[in-house]
Design a protein around this motif. Structure first.
Motif, PDB file in Angstrom:
ATOM      1  N   PHE A 210     -48.019  64.245  30.097  1.00 45.63           N
ATOM      2  CA  PHE A 210     -47.506  63.696  31.360  1.00 45.63           C
ATOM      3  C   PHE A 210     -48.683  63.617  32.311  1.00 45.63           C
ATOM      4  N   HIS A 211     -49.110  62.393  32.626  1.00 41.88           N
ATOM      5  CA  HIS A 211     -50.266  62.237  33.511  1.00 41.88           C
ATOM      6  C   HIS A 211     -49.836  61.682  34.861  1.00 41.88           C
ATOM      7  N   HIS A 212     -50.275  62.364  35.917  1.00 36.00           N
ATOM      8  CA  HIS A 212     -49.893  62.039  37.294  1.00 36.00           C
ATOM      9  C   HIS A 212     -51.107  61.534  38.060  1.00 36.00           C
ATOM     10  N   ILE A 213     -50.972  60.344  38.667  1.00 39.64           N
ATOM     11  CA  ILE A 213     -52.070  59.757  39.440  1.00 39.64           C
ATOM     12  C   ILE A 213     -51.886  60.121  40.909  1.00 39.64           C
ATOM     13  N   SER A 214     -52.893  60.742  41.499  1.00 34.62           N
ATOM     14  CA  SER A 214     -52.846  61.133  42.895  1.00 34.62           C
ATOM     15  C   SER A 214     -54.063  60.585  43.638  1.00 34.62           C
ATOM     16  N   THR A 215     -54.349  61.155  44.785  1.00 34.27           N
ATOM     17  CA  THR A 215     -55.327  60.582  45.711  1.00 34.27           C
ATOM     18  C   THR A 215     -56.221  61.660  46.303  1.00 34.27           C
ATOM     19  N   ASP A 216     -57.411  61.259  46.743  1.00 32.25           N
ATOM     20  CA  ASP A 216     -58.300  62.202  47.427  1.00 32.25           C
ATOM     21  C   ASP A 216     -57.795  62.543  48.823  1.00 32.25           C
ATOM     22  N   GLU A 217     -56.817  61.799  49.341  1.00 33.07           N
ATOM     23  CA  GLU A 217     -56.330  62.047  50.693  1.00 33.07           C
ATOM     24  C   GLU A 217     -55.596  63.378  50.826  1.00 33.07           C
ATOM     25  N   VAL A 218     -55.184  63.964  49.696  1.00 36.54           N
ATOM     26  CA  VAL A 218     -54.518  65.274  49.767  1.00 36.54           C
ATOM     27  C   VAL A 218     -55.466  66.354  50.278  1.00 36.54           C
ATOM     28  N   TYR A 219     -56.775  66.114  50.167  1.00 33.23           N
ATOM     29  CA  TYR A 219     -57.757  67.121  50.566  1.00 33.23           C
ATOM     30  C   TYR A 219     -58.072  67.098  52.061  1.00 33.23           C
ATOM     31  N   GLY A 220     -57.582  66.090  52.765  1.00 29.20           N
ATOM     32  CA  GLY A 220     -57.851  66.025  54.195  1.00 29.20           C
ATOM     33  C   GLY A 220     -59.077  65.201  54.505  1.00 29.20           C
ATOM     34  N   THR A 221     -59.875  65.665  55.453  1.00 33.22           N
ATOM     35  CA  THR A 221     -61.025  64.891  55.910  1.00 33.22           C
ATOM     36  C   THR A 221     -62.290  65.739  55.846  1.00 33.22           C
ATOM     37  N   LEU A 222     -63.442  65.055  55.789  1.00 27.30           N
ATOM     38  CA  LEU A 222     -64.742  65.708  55.709  1.00 27.30           C
ATOM     39  C   LEU A 222     -65.592  65.359  56.918  1.00 27.30           C
ATOM     40  N   GLU A 223     -66.424  66.310  57.329  1.00 29.20           N
ATOM     41  CA  GLU A 223     -67.464  66.033  58.309  1.00 29.20           C
ATOM     42  C   GLU A 223     -68.635  65.340  57.606  1.00 29.20           C
ATOM     43  N   PRO A 224     -69.523  64.689  58.358  1.00 27.46           N
ATOM     44  CA  PRO A 224     -70.590  63.902  57.732  1.00 27.46           C
ATOM     45  C   PRO A 224     -71.431  64.649  56.704  1.00 27.46           C
TER      46      PRO A 224
ATOM     47  N   PHE B   6     -47.822  56.212  37.949  1.00 23.66           N
ATOM     48  CA  PHE B   6     -48.457  55.564  39.088  1.00 23.66           C
ATOM     49  C   PHE B   6     -47.494  55.368  40.255  1.00 23.66           C
ATOM     50  N   ALA B   7     -46.195  55.284  39.984  1.00 26.23           N
ATOM     51  CA  ALA B   7     -45.219  54.860  40.998  1.00 26.23           C
ATOM     52  C   ALA B   7     -45.295  55.716  42.252  1.00 26.23           C
ATOM     53  N   ALA B   8     -45.552  55.080  43.381  1.00 25.06           N
ATOM     54  CA  ALA B   8     -45.652  55.798  44.659  1.00 25.06           C
ATOM     55  C   ALA B   8     -45.715  54.806  45.797  1.00 25.06           C
TER      56      ALA B   8
ATOM     57  N   THR C 143     -45.035  54.222  34.976  1.00 27.51           N
ATOM     58  CA  THR C 143     -44.210  53.983  36.157  1.00 27.51           C
ATOM     59  C   THR C 143     -45.048  53.268  37.212  1.00 27.51           C
ATOM     60  N   GLY C 144     -44.417  52.346  37.934  1.00 23.05           N
ATOM     61  CA  GLY C 144     -45.158  51.606  38.955  1.00 23.05           C
ATOM     62  C   GLY C 144     -46.182  50.657  38.371  1.00 23.05           C
ATOM     63  N   GLY C 145     -45.891  50.130  37.190  1.00 23.36           N
ATOM     64  CA  GLY C 145     -46.857  49.285  36.505  1.00 23.36           C
ATOM     65  C   GLY C 145     -46.919  47.852  36.985  1.00 23.36           C
ATOM     66  N   ALA C 146     -46.172  47.507  38.046  1.00 20.85           N
ATOM     67  CA  ALA C 146     -46.308  46.180  38.650  1.00 20.85           C
ATOM     68  C   ALA C 146     -47.060  46.241  39.969  1.00 20.85           C
ATOM     69  N   GLY C 147     -47.455  47.441  40.387  1.00 21.65           N
ATOM     70  CA  GLY C 147     -48.269  47.590  41.585  1.00 21.65           C
ATOM     71  C   GLY C 147     -49.733  47.346  41.294  1.00 21.65           C
ATOM     72  N   PHE C 148     -50.560  47.545  42.283  1.00 14.88           N
ATOM     73  CA  PHE C 148     -51.982  47.208  42.157  1.00 14.88           C
ATOM     74  C   PHE C 148     -52.669  47.968  41.022  1.00 14.88           C
ATOM     75  N   ILE C 149     -52.747  49.293  41.119  1.00 15.90           N
ATOM     76  CA  ILE C 149     -53.465  50.055  40.099  1.00 15.90           C
ATOM     77  C   ILE C 149     -52.681  50.063  38.795  1.00 15.90           C
ATOM     78  N   GLY C 150     -51.356  50.220  38.887  1.00 17.60           N
ATOM     79  CA  GLY C 150     -50.546  50.249  37.685  1.00 17.60           C
ATOM     80  C   GLY C 150     -50.646  48.976  36.870  1.00 17.60           C
TER      81      GLY C 150
END
Length: 382
Positions: A152-166, A104-106, A30-37
């Motif tokens: 069934f493989h789902h592609i997600s992102t590290d942004e779900v974890y929020g933010t980190l201090e240095p 991939f579709a998102a 899914t989403g195979g015409a986008g950048f990563i897909g």
């Protein structure tokens, strides 16, 4: 003209007539015409080559021209459709009997999610829900080896974890979710759905949470292609705030190989973080691009390209740092990125310089309108 449904029926009949094993049945991307897909689809036919069906809605970031080289490949099928369309999904699973789904579709741009979050919830949450339902209904019809092989493989992102201090440790698979943007919240919700469909219904799912991708065919609203194309055109290079936001950069072809590794060797129910081991501040990324362009375009009137850097008002809720701990996928699945940031970025810049026709094809009036909407109201910081 042959209808999409008739084309599906003809291909399905072909699979049955030649007696293809389930391992050689098509995968659904899914989403195979986008950048990563799209990069994944191209990589698939370079490395695997078995049948693949690409389902894409062709929103602003979906570009079928990226996949033009596959138009005569008998193992490639493109379907123009929406993952929110339950009837279409049901027909696709019935006709093709997919052995795997690679999702991939998102909707994926934080800035767009801030200006208009609803479409992110509709696609990333609602669409994933519909896809999981269709996959579950199909999976429940399988027996024996077919049932054991399905994924069934789902592609997600590290942004779900929020933010980190240095000095915080990098995100691991056990890091608590703390999304800070509408985009990240929608992806976190979709991750939870995938996990729930595994634990509640037994659907054999896997998830990857990746860091920032870059590489060929990247839609030019994201940092690296935006800076690259603006610099080539002599336009200001907008850098949010002080530019010290840190990201872990992953070359897109390394991401593709990681997804294939999880698809082949990953354990159902598991999550794998995928990172490039390349933490860089945004301002350093911009300066590196400028230096590469100075080298590769020495006769440009914009040399030094760094003179075009312009700091602008930061976006709301901008996460300060992301970093991925990829130990699990490295040790359990024997995967590591092949590209350093320096080698991957050079390949990316060289690709854009050599593919100006593709760039011109995607930088349409709608794209220019979006850039104007997102950046025109941001104050320049002195």
């Amino acid at each position: 003209m042959e209808t999409a449904l008739r084309k599906l029926q003809r291909k399905s009949l072909k699979y049955k007539m030649v007696g293809m094993s389930f391992q050689n049945a098509p995968v659904l991307v899914t989403g195979g015409a986008g950048f990563i897909g799209a990069n994944f689809v191209l990589d698939w036919f370079e490395t695997v080559g078995t049948p693949l069906v690409n389902l894409d809605k062709l929103t602003y970031a979906g570009n079928p021209l990226t996949l033009e080289s596959l138009k005569d490949n008998p193992n490639y099928t493109f379907i123009h459709g929406d993952i929110c369309d339950a009837d279409l999904l049901k027909r696709l699973f019935a006709e093709h009997r997919f052995r795997a789904v690679i999702h991939f579709a998102a909707e994926s741009h934080v800035d767009r999610s801030i200006l208009g979050p609803k479409v992110f919830f509709d696609t990333n949450i609602g669409g994933t829900h519909q896809l999981l339902n269709a996959a579950r209904e199909f999976y429940e019809t399988l027996t024996g080896d077919e049932r054991s092989a399905f994924r069934f493989h789902h592609i997600s992102t590290d942004e779900v974890y929020g933010t980190l201090e240095p000095n915080d440790p990098a995100f691991s698979e056990t890091t608590q979710y703390a999304p800070n943007s509408p985009y990240a919240a929608s992806k976190a919700a979709s991750d939870h759905l995938v996990r729930a469909w595994h634990h509640t219904y037994g659907l054999p799912t896997t998830i990857t949470n990746c860091s920032n991708n870059y590489g060929p065919y990247h839609f030019p609203e994201k940092l690296i292609p935006l800076i690259l194309l603006n610099a080539m055109a002599g336009k200001p290079l907008p850098v949010y705030g002080d530019g010290l936001q840190v990201r872990d950069w992953l070359f897109v072809q390394d991401h593709c190989s990681a997804v294939r590794a999880v698809l082949e060797r990953g354990k159902p129910g598991e999550t794998y973080n995928v990172g490039g081991c390349n933490q860089r501040a945004n301002i350093d990324v911009v300066k590196t691009i400028c230096a590469l362009l100075d080298e590769l375009l020495p006769d440009s009137q914009n040399v030094p390209h760094s003179k075009l850097i312009t700091h602008v008002q930061d976006r709301p809720g901008h996460d300060r740092r992301y970093a991925i701990d990829a130990t699990k996928i490295e040790t359990e699945l024997n995967w590591k990125p092949a590209e350093s940031f320096e080698s991957g970025l050079r390949k990316t810049v060289e690709w854009y310089l050599a593919n100006q026709a593709w760039v011109q094809g995607v930088t349409s009036g709608d794209y220019r309108k979006w850039i104007e909407q997102n950046y025109s109201a941001r104050e320049v910081q002195k």
